[in-house]
Design a protein around this motif. Structure first.
Motif, PDB file in Angstrom:
ATOM      1  N   THR A 269      34.400 -51.099 -27.914  1.00  0.00           N
ATOM      2  CA  THR A 269      33.527 -50.046 -27.410  1.00  0.00           C
ATOM      3  C   THR A 269      32.275 -50.657 -26.797  1.00  0.00           C
ATOM      4  OG1 THR A 269      34.289 -48.587 -29.189  1.00  0.00           O
ATOM      5  CG2 THR A 269      32.296 -47.926 -28.010  1.00  0.00           C
ATOM      6  N   THR A 271      28.637 -49.362 -25.466  1.00  0.00           N
ATOM      7  CA  THR A 271      27.729 -48.221 -25.439  1.00  0.00           C
ATOM      8  C   THR A 271      26.438 -48.629 -24.750  1.00  0.00           C
ATOM      9  OG1 THR A 271      28.657 -47.452 -27.539  1.00  0.00           O
ATOM     10  CG2 THR A 271      26.559 -46.489 -26.835  1.00  0.00           C
ATOM     11  N   THR A 278      25.321 -51.994 -26.470  1.00  0.00           N
ATOM     12  CA  THR A 278      25.965 -52.352 -27.731  1.00  0.00           C
ATOM     13  C   THR A 278      27.462 -52.496 -27.503  1.00  0.00           C
ATOM     14  OG1 THR A 278      24.301 -51.142 -28.999  1.00  0.00           O
ATOM     15  CG2 THR A 278      26.357 -51.696 -30.132  1.00  0.00           C
ATOM     16  N   VAL A 279      28.026 -53.604 -27.966  1.00  0.00           N
ATOM     17  CA  VAL A 279      29.470 -53.818 -27.890  1.00  0.00           C
ATOM     18  C   VAL A 279      29.992 -53.997 -29.314  1.00  0.00           C
ATOM     19  CG1 VAL A 279      29.457 -54.819 -25.591  1.00  0.00           C
ATOM     20  CG2 VAL A 279      29.151 -56.306 -27.551  1.00  0.00           C
ATOM     21  N   SER A 280      31.159 -53.451 -29.560  1.00  0.00           N
ATOM     22  CA  SER A 280      31.730 -53.567 -30.897  1.00  0.00           C
ATOM     23  C   SER A 280      33.233 -53.773 -30.803  1.00  0.00           C
ATOM     24  CB  SER A 280      31.423 -52.312 -31.727  1.00  0.00           C
ATOM     25  OG  SER A 280      32.060 -51.182 -31.165  1.00  0.00           O
ATOM     26  N   VAL A 282      36.358 -53.305 -33.496  1.00  0.00           N
ATOM     27  CA  VAL A 282      36.711 -52.769 -34.812  1.00  0.00           C
ATOM     28  C   VAL A 282      38.221 -52.842 -34.964  1.00  0.00           C
ATOM     29  CG1 VAL A 282      36.586 -50.768 -36.336  1.00  0.00           C
ATOM     30  CG2 VAL A 282      34.733 -51.211 -34.717  1.00  0.00           C
ATOM     31  N   ARG A 312      25.976 -58.022 -35.992  1.00  0.00           N
ATOM     32  CA  ARG A 312      26.396 -57.642 -37.337  1.00  0.00           C
ATOM     33  C   ARG A 312      27.902 -57.814 -37.431  1.00  0.00           C
ATOM     34  NH1 ARG A 312      23.022 -53.418 -35.925  1.00  0.00           N
ATOM     35  NH2 ARG A 312      24.833 -52.067 -35.561  1.00  0.00           N
ATOM     36  N   ASN A 316      34.163 -52.866 -42.977  1.00  0.00           N
ATOM     37  CA  ASN A 316      33.598 -51.521 -42.826  1.00  0.00           C
ATOM     38  C   ASN A 316      34.325 -50.485 -43.657  1.00  0.00           C
ATOM     39  OD1 ASN A 316      36.005 -51.311 -41.497  1.00  0.00           O
ATOM     40  ND2 ASN A 316      35.122 -50.901 -39.476  1.00  0.00           N
ATOM     41  N   GLU A 321      34.451 -55.007 -38.696  1.00  0.00           N
ATOM     42  CA  GLU A 321      33.679 -54.551 -37.534  1.00  0.00           C
ATOM     43  C   GLU A 321      32.713 -55.628 -37.088  1.00  0.00           C
ATOM     44  OE1 GLU A 321      30.627 -50.953 -36.167  1.00  0.00           O
ATOM     45  OE2 GLU A 321      31.712 -50.831 -38.074  1.00  0.00           O
ATOM     46  N   THR A 323      29.684 -56.068 -34.283  1.00  0.00           N
ATOM     47  CA  THR A 323      28.830 -55.306 -33.377  1.00  0.00           C
ATOM     48  C   THR A 323      27.664 -56.175 -32.902  1.00  0.00           C
ATOM     49  OG1 THR A 323      29.350 -53.229 -34.497  1.00  0.00           O
ATOM     50  CG2 THR A 323      27.382 -53.249 -33.109  1.00  0.00           C
ATOM     51  N   ARG A 325      24.186 -55.938 -30.417  1.00  0.00           N
ATOM     52  CA  ARG A 325      23.262 -55.133 -29.637  1.00  0.00           C
ATOM     53  C   ARG A 325      22.401 -56.078 -28.799  1.00  0.00           C
ATOM     54  NH1 ARG A 325      20.740 -50.114 -29.488  1.00  0.00           N
ATOM     55  NH2 ARG A 325      18.522 -50.123 -28.939  1.00  0.00           N
TER      56      ARG A 325
END
Length: 328
Positions: A269, A271, A278-280, A282, A312, A316, A321, A323, A325
């Motif tokens: 994702t 955002t 922000t990339v994540s 999961v 981070r 989860n 996860e 992430t 930012r």
């Protein structure tokens, strides 16, 4: 050599000018002193300590006579700085102490000697600070190269390894599937070669395109291994350093999912906000990030923090996860 000639000429001119200003100029003393100090500097790169020792001997020799000298320490400033830049800190400090001690009986006042000692200390401290800053920059560049190589090679080996395993397992029963797996492995290998050429071009300061990394292609390539990956968002329009960092975070995250998580699916994702992106990554796997002793997450954290971001990583509740930012 041009720099050495310039420094030699500057030192000679400074000695002559200083002598003229202080009223200590003499053809028999100042001119030979300026000449010797300048000539010695021509060998400063090859023999920095010997050049400094020679400069100290020349200064003490002329300072201990009635020929006069415009200074007892500062005329050898370039020689002192050269020795410090060469990493010979003890020699610079030791010869500095000898220089000041030998000239103490001949200075007109202790205040004059204090000014020269302060000048020498400032010059040496400045040279040392410059050396440490340069060393720190070299270390940062080495870490950046190591992160790039790790991200490219680790992801390529993980994906190619999966395709090769598929080809081996299906070669006899389904040659068509084995052939497709080999084709995909070859495609991943080609992309890795392009990434490595881009990295080498950067190291050589060659121009390279500033297009955003193709996150969709990375997800497609990973999905071809049999791990379903869903993508939401893209990196188009982001500043190049931010886009590249986000791409490498996703690349390393997917590599870890393939190698360690035992997951059945993953989601990527992106955002966007006004001041940050922000990339994540999961997954629904075991919640284990990497094998013990790995450098992937540590390298990602260094990359993200270098841009002022936050990373981070951890379980989860239903998988793992990752992430990042990144400020815009």
């Amino acid at each position: 050599m041009r720099l050495d000639l310039a420094l030699a000429a500057l030192t000679s001119v400074a000695v002559l000018t200083g002598a003229a200003i202080t009223g200590d100029f003499s053809h028999g003393g100042t001119v030979p002193l300026a000449t010797w100090l300048g000539v010695l500097l021509l060998a400063r790169r090859r023999w920095p300590v010997l050049v400094l020792a020679g400069s100290v001997v020349v200064l003490c020799g002329f300072g201990g006579t009635d020929l006069g000298t415009p200074g007892w320490v500062w005329p050898a400033t370039v020689a002192y700085v050269t020795v410090v830049l060469a990493g010979q800190y003890r020699w610079a400090l030791g010869l500095g102490v000898v220089n000041i001690a030998a000239m103490t009986p001949f200075v007109p006042s202790q205040a004059w000697l204090g000014v020269e000692a302060l000048w020498l200390a400032l010059a040496m401290v400045g040279a040392y600070a410059y050396t440490e800053r340069s060393r720190h920059r070299v270390t940062e560049e080495r870490l950046a190269i190591a992160r790039e190589l790790h991200d490219v090679v680790a992801h390529t080996l993980a994906v190619v390894g999966i395709h090769l395993n598929v080809a081996v397992d299906t070669l006899d029963e389904d040659p068509g599937q084995a052939r497709e797996a080999l084709r995909l492995a070859q495609s991943v290998r080609g992309q890795a070669m392009a990434d490595l050429r881009s990295l080498i071009g950067t190291l050589r300061a060659e121009p390279h395109p500033d297009d955003a990394p193709d996150l969709a292609e990375l997800v497609t390539r990973t999905s071809a291994t049999g791990l379903p990956v869903r993508l939401a968002g893209d990196l188009a329009g982001l500043p190049t350093p931010v886009a590249l960092a986000a791409y490498r975070v996703v690349q390393e995250g997917l590599t870890n999912v393939l190698k360690h998580a035992g997951a059945s699916a993953a989601t990527v994702t992106v955002t966007r906000e006004t001041a940050a992106v922000t990339v994540s990554v999961v997954d629904d796997g075991s919640g284990l990030p990497t094998a013990p002793g790995g450098h992937g997450i540590a390298g990602m954290r260094e990359r993200v923090e270098a841009l002022g971001g936050i990373l981070r990583a951890g379980p989860n509740g239903y998988g793992f996860e990752l992430t990042a930012r990144l400020p815009l």
